[in-house]
Design a protein around this motif. Structure first.
Motif, short mmCIF file in Angstrom:
data_model
loop_
_atom_site.label_atom_id
_atom_site.label_comp_id
_atom_site.label_asym_id
_atom_site.label_seq_id
_atom_site.Cartn_x
_atom_site.Cartn_y
_atom_site.Cartn_z
N TYR A 28 -1.02 -7.06 1.61
CA TYR A 28 -0.50 -7.51 2.90
C TYR A 28 0.03 -8.93 2.82
N ALA A 29 -0.69 -9.80 2.13
CA ALA A 29 -0.25 -11.20 2.00
C ALA A 29 1.08 -11.28 1.26
N ILE A 30 1.22 -10.49 0.21
CA ILE A 30 2.48 -10.49 -0.55
C ILE A 30 3.62 -9.97 0.32
N LYS A 31 3.36 -8.88 1.04
CA LYS A 31 4.41 -8.32 1.91
C LYS A 31 4.77 -9.27 3.05
N THR A 35 8.46 -10.76 3.57
CA THR A 35 9.15 -10.47 4.82
C THR A 35 9.53 -11.76 5.55
N CYS A 36 8.60 -12.68 5.65
CA CYS A 36 8.89 -13.95 6.32
C CYS A 36 10.00 -14.71 5.60
N SER A 38 12.46 -13.37 3.88
CA SER A 38 13.76 -12.71 4.05
C SER A 38 14.31 -12.84 5.47
N VAL A 39 13.47 -13.05 6.46
CA VAL A 39 13.95 -13.21 7.84
C VAL A 39 13.87 -14.67 8.30
N THR A 40 13.62 -15.56 7.37
CA THR A 40 13.51 -17.01 7.62
C THR A 40 12.56 -17.35 8.76
N LEU A 41 11.40 -16.73 8.73
CA LEU A 41 10.33 -17.03 9.67
C LEU A 41 9.26 -17.82 8.92
N PRO A 42 8.89 -18.99 9.40
CA PRO A 42 7.84 -19.74 8.71
C PRO A 42 6.53 -18.94 8.66
N LEU A 43 5.95 -18.87 7.48
CA LEU A 43 4.72 -18.08 7.30
C LEU A 43 3.61 -18.57 8.21
N LEU A 44 3.52 -19.87 8.42
CA LEU A 44 2.48 -20.43 9.29
C LEU A 44 2.65 -19.96 10.73
N ARG A 45 3.88 -19.84 11.18
CA ARG A 45 4.14 -19.35 12.55
C ARG A 45 3.70 -17.89 12.68
N TYR A 46 3.97 -17.10 11.65
CA TYR A 46 3.57 -15.70 11.63
C TYR A 46 2.05 -15.58 11.67
#
Length: 113
Positions: A28-31, A35-36, A38-46
């Motif tokens: 899950y962490a890798i995915k 994903t974040c 590729s869609v330019t979403l900061p991982l911390l925000r997710y």
């Protein structure tokens, strides 16, 4: 997950369950990272968006665990499972409402529309 299942299968059903428990967070962490990215979403925000659900899930676990200690019974009986499910659903719903009222209202809006 395949390597985890292969290793866990050596110990039967319990080994498979533990393999899932150990392997899935890694996958899950890798995915999530990919994903974040590729869609330019900061991982911390997710991750911060997941925190209310994670906190409610931990609270639900503790509520069901505590209920099991307070009201022991025959673990093979259907009503034992049913009452634990009811306690879990009630605890998760209540805690999520306390933690994230805005998110609940938003979800209800999606359901109604």
């Amino acid at each position: 997950m395949v390597p985890a299942f292969y290793i866990g299968a050596q110990w039967g059903v319990m080994g498979l369950a533990l393999a899932w428990l150990a392997g899935y967070p890694v996958v899950y962490a890798i995915k999530a990272y990919r994903t974040c990215s590729s869609v330019t979403l900061p991982l911390l925000r997710y991750v911060s968006a997941l925190l209310p659900a994670i906190a409610a899930g931990v609270g639900m676990y503790l509520a069901v665990l505590g209920f099991g200690w307070l009201a022991p019974g025959d673990t093979g009986a259907w009503y034992y499972l049913a009452r634990h499910v009811v306690v879990g659903v009630a605890a998760y719903t209540f805690l999520l409402y306390l933690i994230d009222k805005k998110g609940i209202r938003e979800a209800m809006g999606f359901i109604r529309s």
